[in-house]
Write a protein that holds these residues in place. Structure first.
Motif, PDB file in Angstrom:
ATOM      1  N   VAL A  41     118.470 -62.539 -63.822  1.00 19.85           N
ATOM      2  CA  VAL A  41     118.090 -61.631 -62.736  1.00 19.85           C
ATOM      3  C   VAL A  41     117.357 -60.439 -63.348  1.00 19.85           C
ATOM      4  O   VAL A  41     117.940 -59.639 -64.056  1.00 19.85           O
ATOM      5  N   ARG A  42     116.049 -60.337 -63.078  1.00 17.28           N
ATOM      6  CA  ARG A  42     115.206 -59.286 -63.666  1.00 17.28           C
ATOM      7  C   ARG A  42     115.239 -57.999 -62.860  1.00 17.28           C
ATOM      8  O   ARG A  42     115.457 -56.929 -63.403  1.00 17.28           O
ATOM      9  N   LYS A  43     114.954 -58.093 -61.566  1.00 19.88           N
ATOM     10  CA  LYS A  43     114.861 -56.900 -60.720  1.00 19.88           C
ATOM     11  C   LYS A  43     115.310 -57.238 -59.309  1.00 19.88           C
ATOM     12  O   LYS A  43     115.252 -58.384 -58.892  1.00 19.88           O
ATOM     13  N   VAL A  44     115.699 -56.208 -58.594  1.00 15.80           N
ATOM     14  CA  VAL A  44     115.975 -56.327 -57.164  1.00 15.80           C
ATOM     15  C   VAL A  44     115.225 -55.185 -56.490  1.00 15.80           C
ATOM     16  O   VAL A  44     115.310 -54.039 -56.919  1.00 15.80           O
ATOM     17  N   ALA A  45     114.484 -55.492 -55.451  1.00 18.57           N
ATOM     18  CA  ALA A  45     113.716 -54.471 -54.734  1.00 18.57           C
ATOM     19  C   ALA A  45     114.665 -53.418 -54.151  1.00 18.57           C
ATOM     20  O   ALA A  45     115.846 -53.698 -53.935  1.00 18.57           O
ATOM     21  N   PRO A  46     114.182 -52.214 -53.896  1.00 24.14           N
ATOM     22  CA  PRO A  46     115.037 -51.128 -53.407  1.00 24.14           C
ATOM     23  C   PRO A  46     115.875 -51.479 -52.171  1.00 24.14           C
ATOM     24  O   PRO A  46     117.015 -51.058 -52.062  1.00 24.14           O
ATOM     25  N   LEU A  47     115.335 -52.260 -51.266  1.00 22.71           N
ATOM     26  CA  LEU A  47     116.106 -52.643 -50.088  1.00 22.71           C
ATOM     27  C   LEU A  47     116.790 -53.997 -50.269  1.00 22.71           C
ATOM     28  O   LEU A  47     117.344 -54.547 -49.328  1.00 22.71           O
TER      29      LEU A  47
END
Length: 73
Positions: A41-47
């Motif tokens: 898991v690299r990133k998760v968007a702010p929402l």
């Protein structure tokens, strides 16, 4: 069971099961997400939508509702 949606940033998880059926399951599998594969898991968007992952040495973005169908350990 934990789903890919619940995985934390920086965590590597292994796929145990893909829920759903028909074309949706086939589309997920066509992206290289199959049972036993490791996902980082690299990133998760702010929402929270989308989730950016690395699978089979390439980067992929998944919607939350698709990530909920993927069970991991």
């Amino acid at each position: 069971m934990k789903t890919l949606k619940e995985a934390k940033i920086g965590e590597t998880v292994k796929v145990t099961k893909i829920n759903g059926g028909g074309p949706l399951k086939r589309r997920i599998m066509d992206m290289g997400i199959t049972k036993g594969v490791d996902i980082y898991v690299r990133k998760v968007a702010p929402l929270g939508d989308p989730i950016e992952i690395t699978v089979r040495e390439y980067e992929l973005s998944l919607r939350k509702e698709d990530a909920e169908l993927i069970e991991v350990e």
